[in-house]
Design a protein around this motif. Structure first.
Motif, short mmCIF file in Angstrom:
data_model
loop_
_atom_site.label_atom_id
_atom_site.label_comp_id
_atom_site.label_asym_id
_atom_site.label_seq_id
_atom_site.Cartn_x
_atom_site.Cartn_y
_atom_site.Cartn_z
N UNK A 1 0.86 -1.18 0.00
CA UNK A 1 0.00 0.00 0.00
C UNK A 1 0.89 1.23 0.00
N UNK A 2 0.58 2.18 -0.86
CA UNK A 2 1.30 3.45 -0.91
C UNK A 2 0.30 4.56 -0.60
N UNK A 3 0.63 5.39 0.38
CA UNK A 3 -0.17 6.55 0.73
C UNK A 3 0.60 7.80 0.34
N UNK A 4 0.02 8.59 -0.55
CA UNK A 4 0.70 9.79 -1.06
C UNK A 4 -0.19 11.01 -0.87
N UNK A 5 0.45 12.18 -0.86
CA UNK A 5 -0.26 13.45 -0.85
C UNK A 5 0.23 14.28 -2.02
N UNK A 6 -0.70 14.96 -2.67
CA UNK A 6 -0.32 15.79 -3.81
C UNK A 6 0.50 16.99 -3.37
N UNK A 7 0.53 17.27 -2.07
CA UNK A 7 1.26 18.43 -1.57
C UNK A 7 2.66 18.08 -1.08
N UNK A 8 3.12 16.88 -1.41
CA UNK A 8 4.47 16.46 -1.01
C UNK A 8 5.50 17.35 -1.70
#
Length: 287
Positions: free
Chosen positions: A215-222
């Motif tokens: 599972x990969x959890x990402x944020x567009x604000x990284x």
């Protein structure tokens, strides 16, 4: 024109400053400090509901305590046996770890997982990692026999395909010696630059290994691991999640997603126990 060495120094400093965004904003703790909440309790025995211990793997410049002051209690309060480790220490650099070569850090993770499994009696563990801590375990899974000891890997803003630091790393070839400087003094930073030898080796032949759920959890604000879509994995047993698809109001960036974002924490819990997963929404901050 300035001599290249005079230009190299501020460039290297800028790279290190950007990478230092991985340092938790909380006050640093001694590496041997351990909260008294059941976290890192080697007498903990996994329950029938949560039969696998959870190993937390900090990010670059992090440590086994500060990186997990939010998520570790969140999981222990839900009945998990939770453990964390320090890895990637450099001589003379206390508190801030995850700086050594990825291959050596993966060896330290391997030894730690063996220790946790021996203490808990579990056959397999689940791993949750932030940033480098979400990527480095893949080296353990692929090259060090970890696939037989790990059920699931959850990466929170992981550097799976490296980072360009918003394009900054593209400047390195114009400064002779810059990459050598990073390799010598902070190997993990060099290893996480998009296109590095370590990442090329890691991702060659596919992102995943059989038998492990990813599972990969990402944020567009990284702002650290960029572009954020480079965090995603391809292959069987992979679930890539953008937090803003679950809650458009979530403004978490690279630090917040790992330190205190309870929407991300809710998705971690779902990934660890998919059979009892509950929908993640903006209201998950209250859970």
């Amino acid at each position: 024109m300035l001599p290249w060495k005079r230009v190299l120094r501020p460039l290297a400093a800028l790279l290190l400053t950007a990478a230092a965004a991985l340092v938790p904003a909380t006050t640093a703790h001694a590496a041997d400090a351990r909260p008294s909440t059941g976290w890192n309790d080697y007498t903990c025995k996994p329950s029938a509901a949560h039969p696998r211990p959870v190993v937390l793997v900090h990010g670059t410049f992090g440590n086994s305590v500060d990186n997990w002051l939010g998520l570790a209690p969140y999981l222990t309060n839900r009945g998990y046996c939770v453990f964390s480790l320090d890895y990637g220490q450099l001589p003379g650099v206390p508190l801030f770890h995850g700086l050594g070569p990825v291959e050596k850090s993966a060896e330290q993770l391997s030894a730690h997982v063996d220790k946790v499994l021996a203490a808990t009696g579990a056959a397999k563990a689940d791993i949750v990692g932030h940033s480098q801590g979400g990527m480095m375990p893949r080296y353990y899974l692929k090259f060090l026999g970890g696939a037989g000891k790990v059920n699931a890997l959850v990466g929170i803003a992981p550097s799976n395909h490296g980072t360009t630091l918003s394009g900054l790393t593209h400047l390195l070839p114009y400064f002779p010696g810059a990459e050598d400087l990073l390799n010598e003094h902070t190997p993990a930073l060099a290893d996480q630059i998009a296109g590095s030898d370590v990442l090329t080796e890691l991702n060659e032949g596919g992102d995943t290994v059989p038998g492990v759920r990813y599972t990969v959890l990402a944020t567009r604000y990284d702002e650290v691991v960029t572009p954020y879509r480079g965090q995603y994995l391809s292959g069987p047993g992979v679930r890539n999640v953008l937090l803003q698809d679950l809650c458009p109001l979530d403004l978490s960036e690279h630090l917040a997603i790992g330190l205190f974002d309870r929407i991300a924490f809710h998705e971690v819990a779902n990934a660890l126990d998919p059979a009892h997963a509950a929908p993640t929404t903006c209201a998950s901050v209250l859970g």
